[in-house]
Design a protein around this motif. Structure first.
Motif, mmCIF file in Angstrom:
data_model
loop_
_atom_site.group_PDB
_atom_site.id
_atom_site.type_symbol
_atom_site.label_atom_id
_atom_site.label_comp_id
_atom_site.label_asym_id
_atom_site.label_seq_id
_atom_site.Cartn_x
_atom_site.Cartn_y
_atom_site.Cartn_z
ATOM 1 N N PHE A 213 7.503 -2.642 1.932
ATOM 2 C CA PHE A 213 8.239 -3.581 2.285
ATOM 3 C C PHE A 213 8.486 -3.606 3.809
ATOM 4 N N ASP A 214 8.516 -2.650 4.532
ATOM 5 C CA ASP A 214 8.171 -2.561 6.120
ATOM 6 C C ASP A 214 6.977 -3.261 6.418
ATOM 7 N N LEU A 215 5.824 -2.851 5.949
ATOM 8 C CA LEU A 215 4.559 -3.615 5.904
ATOM 9 C C LEU A 215 4.502 -4.950 5.762
ATOM 10 N N SER A 216 5.199 -5.369 4.562
ATOM 11 C CA SER A 216 5.170 -7.018 4.449
ATOM 12 C C SER A 216 5.956 -7.767 5.399
ATOM 13 N N ILE A 217 6.976 -7.120 6.091
ATOM 14 C CA ILE A 217 7.711 -7.650 7.378
ATOM 15 C C ILE A 217 6.558 -7.828 8.450
ATOM 16 N N LEU A 218 6.025 -6.702 8.925
ATOM 17 C CA LEU A 218 5.016 -6.438 9.553
ATOM 18 C C LEU A 218 3.916 -7.577 9.528
ATOM 19 N N LEU A 219 3.200 -7.844 8.494
ATOM 20 C CA LEU A 219 2.254 -8.767 8.172
ATOM 21 C C LEU A 219 2.539 -10.302 8.518
ATOM 22 N N LEU A 220 3.860 -10.356 8.565
ATOM 23 C CA LEU A 220 4.316 -11.914 8.534
ATOM 24 C C LEU A 220 4.076 -12.367 10.092
ATOM 25 N N PHE A 221 4.009 -11.422 11.106
ATOM 26 C CA PHE A 221 3.617 -11.659 12.417
ATOM 27 C C PHE A 221 2.124 -12.013 12.442
ATOM 28 N N PHE A 222 1.417 -11.809 11.575
ATOM 29 C CA PHE A 222 -0.092 -12.177 11.414
ATOM 30 C C PHE A 222 -0.152 -13.357 10.526
#
Length: 318
Positions: A252-261
């Protein structure tokens, strides 16, 4: 063997809850006598006055001892009990009228020296308590391990609703000094000593659990910290599935981070999962408020357990 039940209830600063439990025990459709052993675990707000109100209706033995935790209090109660089969209940449960009859009939037809039962949400529970119950029992969150799978011999007991014979207690010495996970630890030691366990599906109780998100988080965090300790103590019990909550939270944390890309596919998977949870809870509870809260409590459960597991796995003092 004639079954003589002693119900063991540790209590700590919960007179209102013990009142509801004792009231439910007066409504049992059970035809045999049974004993109730209440162990006050060093409470500052005791249940003594509440218990006095039930002395004429129930065979109650009440003990007050210094605070030592629920496990030690259960052991203390079993040492004081007069029955040959002990039923352990948490103070925050309500017992349906058929409970003792169901346990008796099942053990007479299929005896095991220990059993566990599932939990359910009572109609009087708050929406949050019903949501927590959903999160703890749904196949979509726990895989149904807390009371949906039948099985003789290999059901892992849960301390809020379990039974153990006097013989099994004397051989295993009951609960260990573990503060969390002590019921699973007891299960493994029962198996090591040749005792069988079973799930009695119909022997359910209404379990309040926690009444706030913060309390629920702390409870699931404690569950998570206990699991690596149990895995180390009983290596054969370790499973990859125990990592799932931690992987869920990291993903879930990774999915939030990927939004920036501008990558949203992983977050879409989580969104779809939460929609399924909401719809499943709505179908099961028929309450839209409970359904929305179930999404929050399910995420809280993953977060608490997952973080507790990771901390215990990698940062626990060896």
């Amino acid at each position: 063997m004639k079954l003589n039940f002693s119900i063991i209830i540790p209590v700590y600063n919960r007179p209102k809850e013990i009142n509801e439990l004792l009231e439910s025990l007066t409504k049992q459709d059970f035809n045999n006598d049974f004993e109730v052993v209440i162990v006050e675990d060093g409470s500052t707000e005791t249940s003594e006055k509440v218990i006095e109100n039930y002395q004429s209706q129930l065979n109650i033995n009440y003990f007050f001892k210094e605070n030592s935790g629920a496990g030690a209090s259960r052991n203390f109660g079993m040492q004081k009990a007069s029955g040959n089969y002990f039923i352990i209940l948490d103070s925050d449960v309500i017992v349906p009228p058929q409970y003792l009859t169901t346990v008796k009939n099942t053990l007479e037809s299929n005896y095991t020296d220990a059993f566990g039962g599932p939990d359910a949400a009572h109609h009087s529970f708050t929406a949050l308590q019903k949501a927590i119950n959903y999160s703890m029992t749904s196949f979509l969150t726990t895989g149904g391990i807390r009371g949906k799978k039948k099985g003789v011999g290999k059901f892992q007991l849960r301390s809020f609703n379990l039974g153990i014979s006097k013989k099994a207690f004397e051989i295993t010495q009951g609960f260990s000094k573990m503060k969390t996970g002590e019921d699973i630890d007891l299960t493994f030691r029962l198996w090591e000593n040749g005792f069988e366990t079973q799930l009695i599906t119909e022997a359910f109780v209404y379990h309040k659990r926690r009444s706030t998100i913060k309390q629920f988080f702390k409870q699931t965090y404690a569950f998570g910290t206990a699991r690596p300790i149990l895995n180390k103590k009983y290596p054969e019990s370790a499973k990859l599935t125990f990592w799932f909550p931690s992987v869920f939270i990291l993903g879930f944390d990774l999915s939030i981070l990927l939004l920036f890309f501008r990558i949203s596919e992983l977050l879409d998977v989580y969104f779809f999962y939460f929609i399924i949870l909401l719809l499943d809870s709505l179908f099961r509870t028929q309450k839209i408020k409970v359904a929305f809260l179930s999404v929050i409590t399910s995420f809280t459960q993953f977060l608490g357990y997952g973080l507790g597991f990771l901390k215990s796995q990698f940062f626990r003092k060896k």
